[in-house]
Design a protein around this motif. Structure first.
Motif, PDB file in Angstrom:
ATOM      1  N   UNK A   1       0.810  -1.279   0.066  1.00 27.45           N
ATOM      2  CA  UNK A   1       0.091   0.114  -0.065  1.00 27.45           C
ATOM      3  C   UNK A   1       0.990   1.113   0.072  1.00 27.45           C
ATOM      4  N   UNK A   2       0.576   2.080  -1.070  1.00 30.02           N
ATOM      5  CA  UNK A   2       1.560   3.135  -1.223  1.00 30.02           C
ATOM      6  C   UNK A   2       0.328   4.397  -1.027  1.00 30.02           C
ATOM      7  N   UNK A   3       1.321   5.434  -0.343  1.00 26.80           N
ATOM      8  CA  UNK A   3       0.414   6.786  -0.090  1.00 26.80           C
ATOM      9  C   UNK A   3       1.354   7.645  -0.531  1.00 26.80           C
ATOM     10  N   UNK A   4       0.790   8.686  -1.606  1.00 28.15           N
ATOM     11  CA  UNK A   4       1.593   9.814  -2.168  1.00 28.15           C
ATOM     12  C   UNK A   4       0.517  10.918  -2.815  1.00 28.15           C
ATOM     13  N   UNK A   5       0.985  11.731  -3.363  1.00 35.82           N
ATOM     14  CA  UNK A   5       0.388  12.741  -3.935  1.00 35.82           C
ATOM     15  C   UNK A   5       0.104  12.434  -5.486  1.00 35.82           C
ATOM     16  N   UNK A   6      -1.006  12.697  -5.997  1.00 33.97           N
ATOM     17  CA  UNK A   6      -1.244  12.314  -7.397  1.00 33.97           C
ATOM     18  C   UNK A   6      -1.006  13.209  -8.160  1.00 33.97           C
ATOM     19  N   UNK A   7      -0.115  12.998  -9.298  1.00 31.86           N
ATOM     20  CA  UNK A   7       0.231  14.123 -10.331  1.00 31.86           C
ATOM     21  C   UNK A   7       0.232  13.763 -11.745  1.00 31.86           C
ATOM     22  N   UNK A   8      -0.468  12.625 -11.861  1.00 33.15           N
ATOM     23  CA  UNK A   8      -0.709  11.685 -13.230  1.00 33.15           C
ATOM     24  C   UNK A   8      -1.878  12.410 -13.999  1.00 33.15           C
ATOM     25  N   UNK A   9      -1.926  11.597 -15.118  1.00 32.83           N
ATOM     26  CA  UNK A   9      -2.925  11.878 -16.278  1.00 32.83           C
ATOM     27  C   UNK A   9      -3.422  10.648 -16.867  1.00 32.83           C
ATOM     28  N   UNK A  10      -4.176  10.571 -17.693  1.00 33.72           N
ATOM     29  CA  UNK A  10      -4.577   9.331 -18.469  1.00 33.72           C
ATOM     30  C   UNK A  10      -3.559   8.956 -19.213  1.00 33.72           C
TER      31      UNK A  10
END
Length: 241
Positions: free
Chosen positions: A220-229
């Motif tokens: 299980x990983x926690x982080x800030x989402x900075x992606x796209x499709x």
């Protein structure tokens, strides 16, 4: 804090006790009984009169709860007793004045303390305003849910997940730890589906943790989402396990 003094009163004369005194030639001493033993402040006011009394070959001192009056044979004892009574009254008046000053100082000190408390409360209020707001709780989402959201409506998914803290659970598909290039990431997927995967970028201090992982391991990983499709990606990740 200053202590207050207590006035005392004359309650009688000890007519049975008469002592020879060596302070002056042909000197004697008798005792006046007091209502209580005088404190040091009361004694200090009485002591101011000793120089004047010595000049008249007289002396008044405190002995526990009595005054010891020294006189020379031939003195008018009745007048001396009246003088001592007046002196006690005078000392009591000075003590009451002293107590009023103590009361005034206490009020000033309490005012300062109250002002200090008000200032401290104001500072605490300002500090609370400076304190950062608590971080929002991480959004728990599966790899499949995240990928499906972007495939269905990228704009809506961006509003929901963009720059948010996510907590994603999946299988480790790839581990990349390259110290020289400062590249540290893992790719996680759901049930081995490589078409739906999330790249999790870690800071350098997590290299040792990443090296202990194995492919196929559930994490299980926690982080800030900075992606796209184009690429589902989280940055500044940590392993939650």
């Amino acid at each position: 804090m200053l202590n207050k003094s207590q006035p005392v009163e004359i309650i009688g004369v000890d007519a049975d006790t008469l002592e020879k005194d060596e302070t002056f030639p042909e000197a004697y001493a008798f005792y006046i009984e007091l209502s209580d033993e005088p404190d040091n402040i009361w004694r200090s006011y009485l002591a101011k009169w000793n120089n004047a009394l010595n000049a008249m070959q007289r002396k008044i001192e405190v002995v526990r709860d009595r005054l010891r009056l020294v006189f020379v044979y031939g003195d008018n004892i009745q007048n001396y007793d009246k003088y001592a009574t007046q002196l006690v009254k005078w000392v009591n008046e000075r003590v009451m004045e002293y107590n009023k000053k103590v009361d005034s100082l206490e009020k000033i000190e309490l005012g300062k303390q109250g002002g200090s408390q008000t200032k401290e409360e104001e500072i605490r209020h300002q500090l609370k305003q400076l304190a950062p707001e608590p971080l929002p709780a991480a959004i728990e989402v599966t790899v499949k849910e995240l990928a499906s959201a972007y495939e269905t409506d990228e704009e809506t998914a961006g509003e929901r997940f963009g720059n948010k803290i996510l907590k994603v659970t999946g299988l480790v598909e790839r581990i990349e730890v390259k110290d020289t290039l400062d590249i540290n990431y893992i790719t996680i997927s759901e049930e081995g589906d490589l078409l739906q995967s999330v790249r999790c970028m870690f800071d350098k201090e997590h290299e040792d943790e990443l090296n202990q992982l194995t492919k196929g391991q559930t994490v299980t990983v926690q982080g800030k989402f900075s992606g796209s499709i184009v690429q589902l990606r989280m940055i500044h990740c940590i392993l939650v396990r």
